[in-house]
Motif scaffolding. Structure first.
Motif, PDB file in Angstrom:
ATOM      1  N   GLY A 106       0.793  -1.233   0.000  1.00 31.73           N
ATOM      2  CA  GLY A 106       0.000   0.000   0.000  1.00 31.73           C
ATOM      3  C   GLY A 106       0.814   1.267   0.000  1.00 31.73           C
ATOM      4  O   GLY A 106       0.680   2.105   0.885  1.00 31.73           O
ATOM      5  N   SER A 107       1.658   1.430  -1.018  1.00 34.93           N
ATOM      6  CA  SER A 107       2.485   2.630  -1.141  1.00 34.93           C
ATOM      7  C   SER A 107       1.774   3.638  -2.029  1.00 34.93           C
ATOM      8  O   SER A 107       1.603   3.399  -3.224  1.00 34.93           O
ATOM      9  CB  SER A 107       3.855   2.269  -1.744  1.00 34.93           C
ATOM     10  N   ASP A 108       1.373   4.766  -1.470  1.00 37.99           N
ATOM     11  CA  ASP A 108       0.591   5.758  -2.205  1.00 37.99           C
ATOM     12  C   ASP A 108       1.449   6.925  -2.687  1.00 37.99           C
ATOM     13  O   ASP A 108       2.503   7.216  -2.126  1.00 37.99           O
ATOM     14  CB  ASP A 108      -0.527   6.306  -1.318  1.00 37.99           C
ATOM     15  N   ALA A 109       0.946   7.595  -3.729  1.00 37.87           N
ATOM     16  CA  ALA A 109       1.549   8.821  -4.266  1.00 37.87           C
ATOM     17  C   ALA A 109       2.987   8.599  -4.726  1.00 37.87           C
ATOM     18  O   ALA A 109       3.863   9.431  -4.516  1.00 37.87           O
ATOM     19  CB  ALA A 109       1.465   9.964  -3.262  1.00 37.87           C
ATOM     20  N   PRO A 146       0.140  10.186  -7.895  1.00 30.89           N
ATOM     21  CA  PRO A 146      -0.828  11.247  -7.590  1.00 30.89           C
ATOM     22  C   PRO A 146      -1.646  11.601  -8.831  1.00 30.89           C
ATOM     23  O   PRO A 146      -1.096  11.730  -9.928  1.00 30.89           O
ATOM     24  CB  PRO A 146       0.064  12.421  -7.172  1.00 30.89           C
ATOM     25  N   PHE A 147      -2.938  11.743  -8.651  1.00 33.31           N
ATOM     26  CA  PHE A 147      -3.775  12.127  -9.791  1.00 33.31           C
ATOM     27  C   PHE A 147      -3.365  13.532 -10.260  1.00 33.31           C
ATOM     28  O   PHE A 147      -3.226  14.443  -9.474  1.00 33.31           O
ATOM     29  CB  PHE A 147      -5.251  12.121  -9.392  1.00 33.31           C
ATOM     30  N   PHE A 176      -7.270   5.073  -6.069  1.00 35.53           N
ATOM     31  CA  PHE A 176      -7.808   5.149  -4.713  1.00 35.53           C
ATOM     32  C   PHE A 176      -8.109   6.579  -4.302  1.00 35.53           C
ATOM     33  O   PHE A 176      -7.414   7.511  -4.710  1.00 35.53           O
ATOM     34  CB  PHE A 176      -6.812   4.561  -3.705  1.00 35.53           C
ATOM     35  N   ALA A 177      -9.128   6.719  -3.475  1.00 37.49           N
ATOM     36  CA  ALA A 177      -9.364   7.970  -2.767  1.00 37.49           C
ATOM     37  C   ALA A 177      -8.674   7.874  -1.415  1.00 37.49           C
ATOM     38  O   ALA A 177      -8.744   6.839  -0.738  1.00 37.49           O
ATOM     39  CB  ALA A 177     -10.857   8.203  -2.580  1.00 37.49           C
ATOM     40  N   CYS A 178      -8.003   8.943  -1.029  1.00 33.44           N
ATOM     41  CA  CYS A 178      -7.230   8.986   0.220  1.00 33.44           C
ATOM     42  C   CYS A 178      -7.773  10.114   1.085  1.00 33.44           C
ATOM     43  O   CYS A 178      -7.433  11.288   0.865  1.00 33.44           O
ATOM     44  CB  CYS A 178      -5.752   9.204  -0.076  1.00 33.44           C
ATOM     45  N   PRO A 179      -8.621   9.815   2.063  1.00 32.53           N
ATOM     46  CA  PRO A 179      -9.188  10.875   2.903  1.00 32.53           C
ATOM     47  C   PRO A 179      -8.122  11.524   3.789  1.00 32.53           C
ATOM     48  O   PRO A 179      -7.080  10.934   4.075  1.00 32.53           O
ATOM     49  CB  PRO A 179     -10.224  10.135   3.764  1.00 32.53           C
ATOM     50  N   GLY A 180      -8.407  12.710   4.241  1.00 32.87           N
ATOM     51  CA  GLY A 180      -7.497  13.410   5.140  1.00 32.87           C
ATOM     52  C   GLY A 180      -8.045  14.774   5.472  1.00 32.87           C
ATOM     53  O   GLY A 180      -9.197  15.103   5.159  1.00 32.87           O
ATOM     54  N   PHE A 181      -7.223  15.593   6.098  1.00 32.85           N
ATOM     55  CA  PHE A 181      -7.642  16.956   6.421  1.00 32.85           C
ATOM     56  C   PHE A 181      -6.418  17.795   6.755  1.00 32.85           C
ATOM     57  O   PHE A 181      -5.380  17.294   7.181  1.00 32.85           O
ATOM     58  CB  PHE A 181      -8.637  16.974   7.591  1.00 32.85           C
ATOM     59  N   ARG A 200     -10.009  14.983   0.560  1.00 31.29           N
ATOM     60  CA  ARG A 200      -9.359  13.777   0.064  1.00 31.29           C
ATOM     61  C   ARG A 200      -8.534  14.111  -1.163  1.00 31.29           C
ATOM     62  O   ARG A 200      -8.766  15.114  -1.853  1.00 31.29           O
ATOM     63  CB  ARG A 200     -10.378  12.702  -0.301  1.00 31.29           C
ATOM     64  N   ARG A 201      -7.527  13.289  -1.402  1.00 30.29           N
ATOM     65  CA  ARG A 201      -6.778  13.339  -2.646  1.00 30.29           C
ATOM     66  C   ARG A 201      -6.965  11.992  -3.343  1.00 30.29           C
ATOM     67  O   ARG A 201      -7.486  11.044  -2.728  1.00 30.29           O
ATOM     68  CB  ARG A 201      -5.296  13.622  -2.386  1.00 30.29           C
ATOM     69  N   GLU A 202      -6.551  11.897  -4.587  1.00 24.63           N
ATOM     70  CA  GLU A 202      -6.767  10.668  -5.340  1.00 24.63           C
ATOM     71  C   GLU A 202      -5.478  10.211  -6.006  1.00 24.63           C
ATOM     72  O   GLU A 202      -4.598  11.018  -6.309  1.00 24.63           O
ATOM     73  CB  GLU A 202      -7.862  10.878  -6.391  1.00 24.63           C
ATOM     74  N   THR A 203      -5.386   8.913  -6.204  1.00 25.27           N
ATOM     75  CA  THR A 203      -4.260   8.350  -6.935  1.00 25.27           C
ATOM     76  C   THR A 203      -4.765   7.755  -8.244  1.00 25.27           C
ATOM     77  O   THR A 203      -5.966   7.533  -8.432  1.00 25.27           O
ATOM     78  CB  THR A 203      -3.527   7.277  -6.116  1.00 25.27           C
TER      79      THR A 203
END
Length: 418
Positions: A100-103, A140-141, A166-171, A337-340
């Motif tokens: 699960g390595s994102d971005a 990263p999208f 994937f959608a990656c929630p955050g704030f 959220r950001r997206e990949t």
């Protein structure tokens, strides 16, 4: 292979297929990572090299180094081949597929982004004879790397596609923790559960950050993680076996850099919930969690996430990133959220066409199966498929003396190979 291309532009691309180069690059890679300011632990030498040692030792690598006229490393991209009976023809980003390595993206020194991406895209285009497919997942999208690849490869007849991942929630942390809690949908439940747990004998929350304490904390986390997921057929995020070993090895390395934050909630001297987090560049990454299901009615997971959020406010961080997945326990706290995405490239030619056709048949069969299978059965099938995939990589990756070992061995092996 060690060739130079694009000698007329401000950077040149050095290509290398010797896996030992990954260890030799440690110092330069780490310096570039710090200079880039990406604050993405999944692009660090610690994460990427440990992944290769654990899963990829018998996979071919394609290392592209961008260097300026003074030979300073200004960009880095590492590709790895998918398993194949013949010469490697299908390539993906190192660390794609497991853990699960994102971005993921090209690691670039500030001020060199456009020229590095263009030079790397041209090098990949010049290497067309060696590949049929590139599957660059979890980028990263909107990444500028995709634009550079399309510009260099579409004129050569390469098919180019970008697919959502994937959608990656955050704030972003703004205001105070109390104000954040006031916006929670389940704020009353959170408050009651927290107050109840805090009244229990021996209640405490500890944070592990040091390399010396990381191994014991990781074992406790893995115990809780599997307690949580075994009743649902097993974990898809950290299945038993090699993926566990990866985290055992990488945790002390991350701690040595000051990035590990592994939270454990204890009651009566025993851990009942844990959050495996990473922190760097003013951002907290919520990577995984675990919980003893015997405590499910008291919501220790919800309360512990709240503790990590409160800690992020207290430490004056800028962002909190839940990474991939839109599970309710993340959305309770997230505000954005950001997206990949996956960038998929298919070379012209019959061989690549046949591969693309086979992929489409597989997708259609998968979609048809999912349409008729109950959700719980589908989730179980996904976990079985993932375990089989990990075991397949294990068969490929246990060939050398460095195939297994702890963090200390990873450091020693890197030093030896340098």
């Amino acid at each position: 292979m060690n060739t130079a291309r694009n000698t007329l532009v401000p950077v040149r691309i050095l290509e290398n297929d010797d896996p030992a180069r990954l260890a030799a690059l440690r110092e330069e890679w780490s310096e570039l990572f710090a200079a880039a300011g990406e604050a993405n632990p999944f692009l660090s030498w610690e994460w990427q090299y440990t992944w290769w040692r654990t899963f990829g030792q018998r996979r071919a690598v394609w290392i592209l180094e961008a260097r300026d006229r003074g030979n300073r490393l200004v960009g880095l991209l590492v590709l790895t081949a998918r398993s194949s009976l013949g010469a490697p023809r299908r390539w993906t980003l190192l660390t794609n597929g497991i853990t699960g390595s994102d971005a993921l993206d090209v690691l670039v020194r500030p001020g060199h982004g456009a020229v590095v991406r263009e030079a790397m895209a041209q090098a990949i285009a010049a290497g067309l004879p060696r590949w049929d497919a590139l599957d660059l997942e979890d980028m990263p999208f909107g990444t500028a790397t995709a634009v550079a690849l399309r510009g260099a490869l579409q004129p050569r007849g390469v098919r180019f596609a970008v697919e959502p991942r994937f959608a990656c929630p955050g704030f972003a942390l703004r205001g105070t923790f109390a104000e954040h809690v006031g916006r929670l949908r389940r704020r009353e439940t959170y408050g009651r559960r927290r107050r109840w747990l805090e009244r229990q004998p021996g209640y405490a929350v500890a944070v592990t950050t040091s390399p010396e304490e990381a191994p014991e904390a990781m074992e406790d986390f893995l115990r809780l993680h599997h307690l949580r997921w075994d009743e649902d057929g097993g974990s898809a995020g950290i299945p038993r076996g090699l993926v566990e070993d990866f985290h055992r090895d990488v945790a002390p390395l991350l701690a040595a850099r000051g990035w590990l934050r592994l939270y454990r909630m204890t009651v009566g001297g025993k851990a009942i919930a844990a959050v495996y987090g990473l922190e760097l560049g003013g951002r907290f990454y919520y990577y995984q969690s675990g919980m003893d299901p015997a405590w499910n009615q008291r919501s220790p997971g919800l309360v512990l996430i709240g503790t990590t959020v409160e800690d992020a406010y207290a430490r004056r961080l800028a962002d909190y990133d839940f990474l991939r997945g839109t599970e309710p326990h993340k959305l309770d706290w997230a505000a954005d959220r950001r997206e990949t995405c996956a960038v998929r490239l298919r070379a012209p030619g019959l061989r690549a066409d046949a591969g693309a056709a086979a992929e489409e048949v597989f997708r259609m069969a998968r979609d048809a199966a999912r349409a008729i299978a109950p959700e719980r059965m589908w989730s179980t099938l996904q976990r079985v498929r993932r375990t089989v995939a990990v075991n397949g990589i294990a068969g490929l990756g246990q060939g050398g003396p460095a195939a297994r070992g702890g963090a200390g061995e990873a450091q020693a092996q890197a030093t030896k190979e340098e």
